[in-house]
Write an enzyme that holds these catalytic residues in place. Structure first.
Site, PDB file in Angstrom:
ATOM      1  N   SER A  70       1.820  -4.983  -0.889  1.00 22.16           N
ATOM      2  CA  SER A  70       1.899  -4.648   0.532  1.00 22.16           C
ATOM      3  C   SER A  70       0.523  -4.522   1.187  1.00 22.16           C
ATOM      4  CB  SER A  70       2.686  -3.342   0.724  1.00 22.16           C
ATOM      5  OG  SER A  70       2.022  -2.264   0.085  1.00 22.16           O
TER       6      SER A  70
ATOM      7  N   ASP B 276       0.541   3.249  -1.904  1.00 19.77           N
ATOM      8  CA  ASP B 276      -0.374   2.952  -3.001  1.00 19.77           C
ATOM      9  C   ASP B 276      -0.991   1.569  -2.813  1.00 19.77           C
ATOM     10  OD1 ASP B 276       1.757   1.321  -3.520  1.00 19.77           O
ATOM     11  OD2 ASP B 276       2.111   2.016  -5.558  1.00 19.77           O
TER      12      ASP B 276
ATOM     13  N   ASP C 135      -1.900  -1.937  -4.922  1.00 17.56           N
ATOM     14  CA  ASP C 135      -1.782  -2.756  -6.135  1.00 17.56           C
ATOM     15  C   ASP C 135      -3.066  -3.554  -6.276  1.00 17.56           C
ATOM     16  OD1 ASP C 135       0.947  -2.074  -6.845  1.00 17.56           O
ATOM     17  OD2 ASP C 135       1.546  -3.217  -5.083  1.00 17.56           O
TER      18      ASP C 135
ATOM     19  N   ASP D 147      -2.408   1.318  -8.677  1.00 19.65           N
ATOM     20  CA  ASP D 147      -1.916   0.679  -9.904  1.00 19.65           C
ATOM     21  C   ASP D 147      -2.801  -0.528 -10.154  1.00 19.65           C
ATOM     22  OD1 ASP D 147       0.073   2.535  -9.899  1.00 19.65           O
ATOM     23  OD2 ASP D 147       1.666   1.172  -9.289  1.00 19.65           O
TER      24      ASP D 147
ATOM     25  N   LYS E 288      11.275  -3.804   5.772  1.00 21.43           N
ATOM     26  CA  LYS E 288      11.007  -2.873   4.672  1.00 21.43           C
ATOM     27  C   LYS E 288      11.471  -1.461   5.021  1.00 21.43           C
ATOM     28  CE  LYS E 288       7.245  -2.962   2.264  1.00 21.43           C
ATOM     29  NZ  LYS E 288       5.854  -2.980   1.800  1.00 21.43           N
TER      30      LYS E 288
ATOM     31  N   TYR F 195      15.966  -0.530  -1.430  1.00 22.33           N
ATOM     32  CA  TYR F 195      14.582  -0.926  -1.718  1.00 22.33           C
ATOM     33  C   TYR F 195      14.192  -0.356  -3.076  1.00 22.33           C
ATOM     34  CZ  TYR F 195       9.639  -1.972  -0.712  1.00 22.33           C
ATOM     35  OH  TYR F 195       8.353  -2.479  -0.748  1.00 22.33           O
TER      36      TYR F 195
END
Length: 626
Positions: free
Chosen positions: A109, A120, A122, A174, A235, A244
């Site tokens: 995202s 968060d 990625d 992450d 979303k 989701y």
């Protein structure tokens, strides 16, 4: 002379417009459905959509965006520092070690530009060929430990995609790892090059796939800003409507992004409001299990497995395939089950009805983001409880249990008397926490195929699930004293013992809002709060139970009495088995208008190769609309 120049300019503009229109028609697997531009009303609805989204914190301020960039810059510097030190330890000259590079890439995202406040990040750490994954999970992990900004640091080295998780200065991150077969990693490295995958192991390819897919999605949409606003709305809608979650068998972020991207390809000149409306139009009519494809799959032969039902028999059983656009192509919705697909299809239809009204001014965008009445929709639930003795243990335990819940849904679906098993992705804490015990709960609503006097034994379905969680915990050496998993069957009227009255009142209030559908689902009964099955850290191995749902009517009558006896024992009576009695207060698929049973996939008649005609049609898309 001036007139001729003007004519030439007009001709050039027309040629450019025609070329642009030609490109748009071929963007994706098919030509566009409509090339129409936005009308004044479409632009107005888009402005209204943007305003409605603001209170939901889907947009970050410039200050918050800059904070993320600073964090990524610090991480990138740490990666370069670590790779340089590791290179020197391998006897590489310092002046050479400083040049080998290394880089942090983002995906998901944040890379798509649709992350919300507090989301968060990625990230992917890319290293040269002389740096191993073992270095990443040892020396780099230790380097992160030394950083004052880093908290909640944990490594999941044995995961399908190995990852380091952390909180870096208030932002959850992450971070994956990939080693390329290159001497050095320049800052200008483009990961879209398929040749970079040569001689890499599967874990590195999987780690790289996130960045490659995200970049390819952005490349394949005609207007990135329209795509982003539409995706933010979809979303939010999916989260509010409880669909989701990739882990639980719904769609994850990349899958929703690909569905919105496909809508953008079909309506390349549409603004965000129109795209949201057309999204529901397209996917309420999609002919699943025909796949969603953003482009023709790449013909790359590097030996990695790709999704292709013409070759892989297992791929033919995927219920809702959405195929990633970068090699090696994968189905991002592998976890979708009959129940979760049915739930999402119903939500698509309801979303279409609501956006129809929004576009003509009958209601506002707020209506689209109203959560449905999950707890008012079903009469009976399975409550899954995962508990442990410490917050740190609970974090790991909940992650494992949640990753396995979809297997419980599959077990329940295979019970011939259960038509739908609806898991709510939201997890809850106990109303009155016990000392030195951390507990997380999930709720699963049930729909039965019939309403007649029938007994359904769920013991085997639950036991096989708890056994699988137990085995997995032992295999990865996670199981610790105090870790337990328990399943209970409760009636809707007993939910107040598990959930706060404010939550249940809120759910009831949602149920009576204008234009909402009243609950029609009614389920079977059993003893209140009776444990179905459990597994704990004492390494017990409960005896396997046989499934009794196919028993004769004579045995069913006997079980009905047993169920009544158990119901008189109250909530405190432990039991290793459960028989749900479906009587007059039970809901059925017919009452809900569900037709799930007809969608159950049948095995192929034979394992022989499919014909050329069948093969050519396998990768066709499943939507025709004007």
């Amino acid at each position: 002379m001036w007139t001729q120049t003007q004519e030439r300019q007009q001709q050039q503009q027309q040629q450019q417009q025609q070329q642009q229109a030609s490109n748009l028609r071929t963007l994706g697997m098919t030509s566009a459905i409509s090339l129409a531009g936005p009308k004044h009303l479409d632009t107005q609805r888009t402005t209204e959509l943007q305003e409605v989204l603001k209170p939901y914190n889907v947009f970050e301020t410039d200050e918050e965006l800059n904070h993320r960039m600073e964090i990524l810059s610090k991480l990138n510097s740490l990666v370069k520092e670590w790779i340089c030190e590791a290179s020197i330890k391998r006897n590489m000259p310092p002046n050479v070690a400083e040049q080998v590079g290394g880089k942090i890439y983002t995906f998901g995202s944040y890379r798509l530009g649709v992350h919300h406040k507090g989301a968060d990040i990625d990230a992917l750490c890319v290293a040269p060929r002389h740096i191993d994954r073992s270095d990443y999970f040892t020396s780099f992990f230790e380097l992160l430990k030394q950083q004052k900004e880093v908290t909640d640091l944990r490594a999941v080295e044995e995961a399908f995609v190995p990852v380091i998780k952390m909180n870096f200065d208030g932002i959850e991150i992450d971070m994956l790892f990939a080693r390329l077969a290159l001497k050095e990693i320049p800052d200008t490295m483009d990961l879209r090059d398929d040749c970079l995958l040569k001689n890499l192991d599967q874990k590195c390819v999987r780690s790289l796939n996130g960045c490659r897919v995200t970049d390819e999605i952005l490349r394949l949409v005609p207007n990135i800003e329209n795509f982003r606003l539409a995706l933010r709305a979809i979303k939010l809608w999916a989260k509010k409507h409880g669909i989701y979650s990739n882990a639980l068998g719904y769609l994850g972020g990349v899958s929703w992004a690909m569905l919105v991207a496909r809508t953008c390809q079909l309506y390349p000149n549409a603004v965000a409001a129109t795209l949201v409306h057309k999204f529901f139009l397209v996917f309420s009519q999609w002919k699943w299990p025909q796949p969603v494809l953003l482009k023709q799959p790449d013909n790359v032969n590097l030996g990695f497995p790709v999704w292709d039902p013409r070759i892989n028999i297992a791929d033919r059983y995927h219920l809702m395939p959405i195929i990633t656009p970068a090699y090696p192509q994968q189905n991002s919705t592998f976890n979708v089950s009959i129940s979760t697909r049915t739930i999402m299809q119903e939500e698509f239809k309801q979303g279409l009805a609501i956006t129809d009204d929004i576009m003509v001014g009958k209601c506002t965008w707020d209506k689209l983001f109203e959560p449905p009445n999950f707890f008012g929709k079903y009469k009976h639930f399975i409550v899954l409880l995962a508990s442990s003795a410490s917050a740190e243990d609970q974090l790991e335990w909940v992650g494992l249990v949640e990753s396995k819940v979809r297997h419980l849904i599959g077990n329940l679906e295979r019970n011939q008397h259960i038509t739908l098993a609806h898991v709510n992705p939201e997890c809850f804490s106990q109303l009155e926490p016990e000392p030195d015990k951390f507990c997380t709960m999930w709720f699963i609503g049930l729909v039965f195929a019939k309403t007649e006097n029938l007994n359904v034994d769920l013991t085997y379905d639950i036991q096989s699930f708890t056994d699988s969680v137990h085995r997995q915990a032992l295999q990865i050496k996670m199981l610790k004293d105090g870790m337990k998993i328990e399943a209970r069957h409760v009636k809707r009227k007993q939910l107040h013992t598990y959930l706060s009255p404010s939550l249940l009142k809120k759910d009831k209030k949602t149920n009576v809002t204008p234009n909402s559908t009243p609950p029609q689902t009614r389920n079977g009964t059993t003893s209140p709060g009776a444990p179905l099955s459990s597994v704990d850290g004492t390494l017990t191995n409960p005896a396997n139970k046989k499934r009794h749902s196919d028993s004769s009517s004579e045995n069913s009558c006997k079980k009905a009495k047993t169920g009544e006896e158990n119901s008189n024992q109250g909530d405190d009576s432990p039991s290793n088995s459960i028989v749900v009695h479906c009587g007059d207060d039970s809901n059925s698929a017919e009452e809900q208008g569900l037709n799930v049973a007809e969608d159950r996939p049948l095995p192929p008649v034979s394992s022989s190769p499919i014909t050329a005609e069948e093969a050519s049609s396998t990768l066709h898309e499943g939507f025709i609309c004007t």
